[in-house]
Write a protein that holds these residues in place. Structure first.
Motif, mmCIF file in Angstrom:
data_model
loop_
_atom_site.group_PDB
_atom_site.id
_atom_site.type_symbol
_atom_site.label_atom_id
_atom_site.label_comp_id
_atom_site.label_asym_id
_atom_site.label_seq_id
_atom_site.Cartn_x
_atom_site.Cartn_y
_atom_site.Cartn_z
ATOM 1 N N ARG A 1 0.757 -1.319 0.148
ATOM 2 C CA ARG A 1 0.085 0.408 -0.313
ATOM 3 C C ARG A 1 0.980 1.055 -0.278
ATOM 4 O O ARG A 1 1.634 1.019 0.743
ATOM 5 N N TYR A 2 0.433 2.696 -0.685
ATOM 6 C CA TYR A 2 1.128 3.442 -0.455
ATOM 7 C C TYR A 2 0.330 4.253 0.294
ATOM 8 O O TYR A 2 -0.641 4.737 -0.481
ATOM 9 N N LYS A 3 1.165 5.468 0.865
ATOM 10 C CA LYS A 3 0.382 6.369 1.200
ATOM 11 C C LYS A 3 0.917 7.480 0.757
ATOM 12 O O LYS A 3 1.230 8.182 0.181
ATOM 13 N N LEU A 4 -0.455 8.958 -0.210
ATOM 14 C CA LEU A 4 -1.079 9.901 -0.522
ATOM 15 C C LEU A 4 -1.112 10.554 0.318
ATOM 16 O O LEU A 4 -2.354 11.090 0.601
ATOM 17 N N MET A 5 -0.448 11.704 0.006
ATOM 18 C CA MET A 5 -1.192 13.294 0.771
ATOM 19 C C MET A 5 -1.172 14.459 -0.244
ATOM 20 O O MET A 5 -1.102 14.926 -1.612
ATOM 21 N N ILE A 6 -2.250 14.287 -0.002
ATOM 22 C CA ILE A 6 -3.158 15.922 -1.062
ATOM 23 C C ILE A 6 -2.904 17.164 -0.113
ATOM 24 O O ILE A 6 -3.325 17.201 0.715
ATOM 25 N N VAL A 7 -2.398 18.395 -0.624
ATOM 26 C CA VAL A 7 -2.224 19.774 -0.130
ATOM 27 C C VAL A 7 -2.118 20.992 -1.634
ATOM 28 O O VAL A 7 -1.939 21.033 -2.273
ATOM 29 N N ASP A 8 -3.147 21.444 -0.907
ATOM 30 C CA ASP A 8 -4.449 22.190 -1.644
ATOM 31 C C ASP A 8 -4.412 23.805 -0.682
ATOM 32 O O ASP A 8 -5.578 23.072 0.593
ATOM 33 N N ILE B 1 -3.132 2.959 -3.531
ATOM 34 C CA ILE B 1 -2.473 4.243 -2.428
ATOM 35 C C ILE B 1 -4.105 4.688 -1.763
ATOM 36 O O ILE B 1 -5.184 3.866 -2.001
ATOM 37 N N ASP B 2 -3.776 5.275 -0.667
ATOM 38 C CA ASP B 2 -4.396 5.190 0.201
ATOM 39 C C ASP B 2 -4.500 6.831 0.476
ATOM 40 O O ASP B 2 -3.369 7.839 0.631
ATOM 41 N N VAL B 3 -5.199 7.536 0.965
ATOM 42 C CA VAL B 3 -5.201 9.274 0.576
ATOM 43 C C VAL B 3 -4.835 9.176 2.595
ATOM 44 O O VAL B 3 -6.163 9.026 2.674
ATOM 45 N N VAL B 4 -3.956 9.244 2.982
ATOM 46 C CA VAL B 4 -3.978 9.544 4.345
ATOM 47 C C VAL B 4 -3.721 10.712 5.044
ATOM 48 O O VAL B 4 -4.039 11.282 6.792
ATOM 49 N N ALA B 5 -3.316 12.272 4.363
ATOM 50 C CA ALA B 5 -4.251 13.374 4.809
ATOM 51 C C ALA B 5 -4.826 14.660 3.808
ATOM 52 O O ALA B 5 -3.955 14.672 2.700
ATOM 53 N N ASP B 6 -4.810 15.709 4.478
ATOM 54 C CA ASP B 6 -4.807 16.519 3.090
ATOM 55 C C ASP B 6 -4.740 17.723 4.293
ATOM 56 O O ASP B 6 -5.563 17.811 4.705
ATOM 57 N N CYS B 7 -4.003 19.031 3.573
ATOM 58 C CA CYS B 7 -3.221 20.085 4.023
ATOM 59 C C CYS B 7 -3.881 21.560 3.305
ATOM 60 O O CYS B 7 -3.498 21.035 1.932
ATOM 61 N N PHE C 1 1.278 23.384 7.128
ATOM 62 C CA PHE C 1 0.660 22.095 7.673
ATOM 63 C C PHE C 1 1.513 20.743 6.702
ATOM 64 O O PHE C 1 1.167 19.884 8.303
ATOM 65 N N ALA C 2 1.160 20.740 6.091
ATOM 66 C CA ALA C 2 1.805 19.131 5.806
ATOM 67 C C ALA C 2 2.828 19.077 6.414
ATOM 68 O O ALA C 2 3.013 17.788 6.270
ATOM 69 N N LEU C 3 3.882 19.583 6.305
ATOM 70 C CA LEU C 3 5.061 19.000 6.967
ATOM 71 C C LEU C 3 4.989 19.370 8.530
ATOM 72 O O LEU C 3 6.248 17.249 8.463
ATOM 73 N N GLN C 4 4.317 19.311 9.169
ATOM 74 C CA GLN C 4 4.259 19.377 10.765
ATOM 75 C C GLN C 4 3.237 17.429 10.369
ATOM 76 O O GLN C 4 3.693 16.859 11.240
ATOM 77 N N THR C 5 2.324 18.014 9.165
ATOM 78 C CA THR C 5 1.865 16.392 9.254
ATOM 79 C C THR C 5 2.702 15.320 8.926
ATOM 80 O O THR C 5 2.603 13.803 9.548
ATOM 81 N N MET C 6 4.213 15.495 8.371
ATOM 82 C CA MET C 6 4.915 14.281 7.310
ATOM 83 C C MET C 6 6.056 14.028 8.842
ATOM 84 O O MET C 6 5.917 12.999 8.966
ATOM 85 N N MET C 7 5.988 14.759 10.302
ATOM 86 C CA MET C 7 7.132 14.356 11.229
ATOM 87 C C MET C 7 6.116 13.728 11.113
ATOM 88 O O MET C 7 7.044 12.539 12.588
ATOM 89 N N ASN C 8 4.969 13.306 11.503
ATOM 90 C CA ASN C 8 4.274 11.938 12.030
ATOM 91 C C ASN C 8 3.361 10.498 11.916
ATOM 92 O O ASN C 8 2.694 9.686 11.836
ATOM 93 N N GLU C 9 3.745 11.114 10.203
ATOM 94 C CA GLU C 9 2.856 10.526 9.752
ATOM 95 C C GLU C 9 4.135 9.983 7.782
ATOM 96 O O GLU C 9 4.722 11.061 7.227
ATOM 97 N N GLN C 10 4.078 9.020 7.977
ATOM 98 C CA GLN C 10 5.199 8.140 5.941
ATOM 99 C C GLN C 10 4.212 8.869 5.331
ATOM 100 O O GLN C 10 3.084 7.427 4.706
#
Length: 443
Positions: A5-12, A31-37, A42-51
């Motif tokens: 599985r692959y984790k994806l983040m959306i930033v907009d 693919i799993d969408v694990v976060a949107d910022c 905010f995206a960088l902050q989330t990346m500290m706790n999520e691969q």
């Protein structure tokens, strides 16, 4: 495609676009969408706790835009694949993002067919990198085991036979053992009282555990040189500590005291070691190829009634035997040496032996060693060591990698051995060299 599985983040910064991107069918891409910022910060902050494996980001956003986000992600998370969304007016920004490692960019309004193709390509790249990482980890484990095997074999040969000086130099380097900086050596032997028979009632499985445990305990309990545990449970300690040997020559009881302390510490494992340990101490020798003499002297003492410590005189070092090499002259020697150098330059970051290089250029190892010295005026081991040290110096000057990481990057699995070799060539430890280089840059 694999089952990973692959984790994806959306930033907009636009909620509707984030929701529109979330509505895409990612399941067929695993693919799993694990976060949107809503912005890069905010995206960088989330990346500290999520691969995160895949990042889809807009360019124009408040607080931190996509350009700055792409730059920081490329620096901190180089494995992450970045897909940039841009309008026509942001085309130059998108191209700049590509310079920071972004995989691709898409123009708004988004074409989901193109989006799917880019996602598929990104997933393939992540999958390939994961496979390569697993292969690299497997190779590193294999290389580490290889070094351990080479170390045990070299110590066995050093103790049991009078090796030639050139052989010691080559094999000690492959085994990551430093002998040449020492001037005197003493071998002490620890044996179970029932040696070479096993203690009564100990089967093959238990005996293998005992040998494994003894070997590992000696690494922790004793740091005065090197040790070798044979299949019968005898532990040979090669003392290289100058202070200990000097103290032994002044007071012959000093080594006995240290050995008694080691044995006392081993008694904590009396439930495992079902036999007492006794010891002997060999004579002091002045050359690595004479270590076997000290071993033989210590072994001979076990034949006497008193197997405790004895005061043994040192022996004078003999002249090293001249090594005779009968080799054929070849016309393409320079080409072969150049190929050998290229092999070293492409593989210096892992454990490689003279046999590995010889196999690559299709030569006998002894002949390659001779040819290398004849045509370059430099021993093979000196060339590969100096090459690695120069690479290490560059890494120490220009990167923030820790010293032990630098050692691993230039082929030294043992941090202590790397420091010893580096200091021999530069008169400074790696840390001292880095601090000195940093000071010159500031001045």
């Amino acid at each position: 495609m694999s089952d990973n599985r692959y984790k994806l983040m959306i930033v907009d910064d636009e909620y509707e676009i984030r929701q529109g991107l979330r509505s895409f069918d990612y399941s067929s891409y695993h693919i799993d969408v694990v976060a949107d910022c809503e912005n890069g910060l905010f995206a960088l902050q989330t990346m500290m706790n999520e691969q995160i494996d895949l990042l889809v980001t807009d360019i124009r956003m408040p607080l931190m835009d996509g350009l700055e986000l792409a730059e920081k992600v490329a620096s901190r998370y180089p494995h992450m694949k970045i897909i940039v969304l841009s309008g026509y007016d942001d085309f130059e920004y998108a191209r700049t993002c590509m310079k920071h490692g972004s995989l691709d960019y898409l123009l708004k309004p988004l074409d989901f067919e193109d989006y799917g193709k880019i996602l598929a390509r990104a997933v393939r790249m992540v999958e390939q990198e994961r496979v390569h990482e697993l292969q690299r980890a497997a190779w590193e484990r294999k290389a580490k085991l290889s070094v351990q095997h080479l170390r045990k074999r070299f110590l066995r040969d050093l103790l049991y036979s009078e090796m030639k000086e050139d052989t010691i130099e080559l094999e000690s380097s492959a085994a990551e053992i430093m002998l040449e900086e020492y001037t005197e050596y003493v071998v002490c032997l620890l044996r179970f009282t029932e040696y070479p028979r096993r203690p009564r009632g100990v089967g093959d499985k238990d005996w293998a555990l005992i040998l494994f445990t003894l070997d590992n305990l000696m690494q922790d309990l004793w740091g005065k040189g090197y040790h070798y545990v044979d299949v019968d449970g005898q532990c040979a300690l090669i003392w290289t500590d100058r202070a200990a040997i000097d103290g032994y020559k002044e007071d012959p009881q000093s080594l006995a005291v240290e050995l008694e302390q080691v044995i006392q510490r081993l008694k904590r494992f009396r439930g495992l070691f079902k036999s007492k340990l006794i010891y002997t101490i060999g004579t002091v020798v002045q050359q690595p190829n004479q270590i076997c003499r000290s071993y033989q002297e210590a072994a001979a003492l076990f034949q006497q009634d008193d197997t405790s410590f004895r005061d043994l005189p040192g022996i004078e070092a003999a002249d090293p035997e001249e090594a005779a090499c009968n080799v054929e002259q070849i016309n393409n020697g320079q080409r072969l040496i150049q190929e050998a150098k290229q092999f070293i330059e492409h593989n210096y970051d892992r454990t490689i032996t003279l046999d590995d290089v010889a196999e690559y250029v299709h030569l006998n190892a002894s002949y390659l060693s001779f040819l290398f010295k004849e045509l370059t005026g430099q021993k093979y081991i000196d060339y590969i060591t100096s090459f690695r040290i120069e690479k290490a110096k560059s890494l120490l000057r220009h990167t923030n990698h820790k010293v032990h990481e630098v050692g691993e990057m230039v082929g030294y699995e043992n941090p202590r051995y790397f420091t010893l070799v580096f200091k021999k060539y530069n008169q400074l430890s790696p840390l001292e060299y880095r601090n000195a280089a940093y000071g010159r840059e500031l001045s």
